[in-house]
Structure formats: C-alpha cells, structure tokens
Design a protein around this motif. Sequence first.
Motif, mmCIF file in Angstrom:
data_model
loop_
_atom_site.group_PDB
_atom_site.id
_atom_site.type_symbol
_atom_site.label_atom_id
_atom_site.label_comp_id
_atom_site.label_asym_id
_atom_site.label_seq_id
_atom_site.Cartn_x
_atom_site.Cartn_y
_atom_site.Cartn_z
ATOM 1 N N ALA A 113 35.650 83.843 -71.573
ATOM 2 C CA ALA A 113 36.357 82.635 -72.013
ATOM 3 C C ALA A 113 36.234 82.433 -73.523
ATOM 4 O O ALA A 113 37.192 81.992 -74.177
ATOM 5 C CB ALA A 113 35.821 81.423 -71.265
ATOM 6 N N LYS A 114 35.092 82.770 -74.113
ATOM 7 C CA LYS A 114 34.918 82.619 -75.562
ATOM 8 C C LYS A 114 35.753 83.644 -76.334
ATOM 9 O O LYS A 114 36.294 83.339 -77.392
ATOM 10 C CB LYS A 114 33.446 82.766 -75.941
ATOM 11 N N ILE A 122 30.905 85.862 -62.479
ATOM 12 C CA ILE A 122 30.974 84.478 -62.987
ATOM 13 C C ILE A 122 29.676 84.105 -63.701
ATOM 14 O O ILE A 122 29.705 83.498 -64.779
ATOM 15 C CB ILE A 122 31.287 83.508 -61.821
ATOM 16 N N GLU A 123 28.535 84.486 -63.131
ATOM 17 C CA GLU A 123 27.248 84.135 -63.741
ATOM 18 C C GLU A 123 26.995 84.887 -65.047
ATOM 19 O O GLU A 123 26.426 84.329 -65.980
ATOM 20 C CB GLU A 123 26.111 84.432 -62.759
ATOM 21 N N GLN A 124 27.409 86.152 -65.127
ATOM 22 C CA GLN A 124 27.030 86.978 -66.269
ATOM 23 C C GLN A 124 28.107 87.070 -67.355
ATOM 24 O O GLN A 124 27.775 87.091 -68.535
ATOM 25 C CB GLN A 124 26.692 88.392 -65.785
ATOM 26 N N ASP A 125 29.374 87.184 -66.978
ATOM 27 C CA ASP A 125 30.402 87.545 -67.961
ATOM 28 C C ASP A 125 31.493 86.498 -68.192
ATOM 29 O O ASP A 125 32.270 86.646 -69.126
ATOM 30 C CB ASP A 125 31.092 88.852 -67.544
ATOM 31 N N LEU A 126 31.589 85.501 -67.354
ATOM 32 C CA LEU A 126 32.730 84.589 -67.458
ATOM 33 C C LEU A 126 32.706 83.772 -68.748
ATOM 34 O O LEU A 126 33.748 83.588 -69.382
ATOM 35 C CB LEU A 126 32.802 83.665 -66.245
ATOM 36 N N LEU A 127 31.555 83.320 -69.190
ATOM 37 C CA LEU A 127 31.490 82.540 -70.428
ATOM 38 C C LEU A 127 31.882 83.388 -71.635
ATOM 39 O O LEU A 127 32.617 82.921 -72.516
ATOM 40 C CB LEU A 127 30.087 81.966 -70.622
ATOM 41 N N ASP A 128 31.404 84.627 -71.666
ATOM 42 C CA ASP A 128 31.786 85.519 -72.776
ATOM 43 C C ASP A 128 33.282 85.799 -72.753
ATOM 44 O O ASP A 128 33.927 85.831 -73.807
ATOM 45 C CB ASP A 128 31.007 86.838 -72.688
#
Length: 185
Positions: A57-58, A49-55
């Motif tokens: 989702a984008k 969640i801290e490292q890869d979740l934003l990427d």
Amino acid sequence: MSNSNLFLKSGFLRAPLQNGVGRFVPQLQRIVFKFCKTHGASRGMRDFIEQDLLDFAKQNPNIVVYMKPRRHRSPVIVAEYLNGDRFWMSMHNKTHDEITKWVEVMRTQQGDIAATRLRKLQYTDHPSIQGPWTPFTFKDPELNVASLPDSKYGANDRLPMSATEKLRLMFEQQKLNESDIKTAE
C-alpha cells in the motif's frame, strides 16, 4: 479450431488512454482481498496481509486496497482496472510467495486481456485512407511489363560467371570443335 472464442468479448489490444505517451498511469484502480480469519485455506492470504500488505500500500498509493474478512469462505483477490475490467482469482491453498507473485501480476497488467477475442492484430486511432504500405508501393509500374534480366533495371552483368554456366559454354565449345572436325574430313 474451437468456437470457444465466440463467447469472449471482442476488442482491440491497445494502450489505454495513450498510456506512456505523456506520463504513465497505472491501470490497477482497486484491489480487494477476501479471506477467512480461521479457515486453513486462507493461511497464505493471512501471511501476505500480515507481512507485505502495508509495504504494498505504501509503494502503490494510487491503488485502493480493501480487506474483506468472510467466515468459512475461500480466499479471493478481485482487481478492478480503469477500463472497467474486473479480474477475479481464487487463492485457495496458495502460499504467501504465490500470492505475492499474483498481486504483482495484477498490479502490472492493464485489465483482463486474456479473456478478449482480438478483432485485429493492429489498431490505430487514425487509420490511413490510402491503404497499407507494401514494398511495391512506390516502385515504377514499368517493371510490370519489362522482360528481366535487363541492365536498365540492375541486371546481374557484374557478377562472375557461375560454374554451371562455364560447363555449359565448355560443352557448346566441345560440340563446335567436334562438328568442325567432322566437316573437315
């Protein structure tokens, strides 16, 4: 063979909504990450969640991403697909890399296919009323009663004589020569 497949839902293996014919429609609709903020078994999930979740989702704007923190519970990923299937998987003590791989698997599959008992290996929306095609479908029915080999149907007259056939002819010729010698005496 076991009867465990009796308890699986039955269906056909086919592309949903003619997927790929006009345009590709990703089948993963929603993914839910359930985790504990303090429990040790959720460490890999928290790292993801801290490292890869934003990427993630984008790169996948068509997938709705939910995070659901739960106290003292094991981490879980729930994937929901357009065909209504829900795929639930425990991520207890999984590493960040393992979770990344499982998220990619859930993103690329079309639902819970592994838990489906296939009724047939083939499926079509428009079945033929003439039956399946075979190599003998358009053959001349005269072949059914013909005595083969026949030059009319492409007999092997053009092939060279085999070694067995040559030996047989030599043996017959030798027998004829021996019988001619005996009759001459």
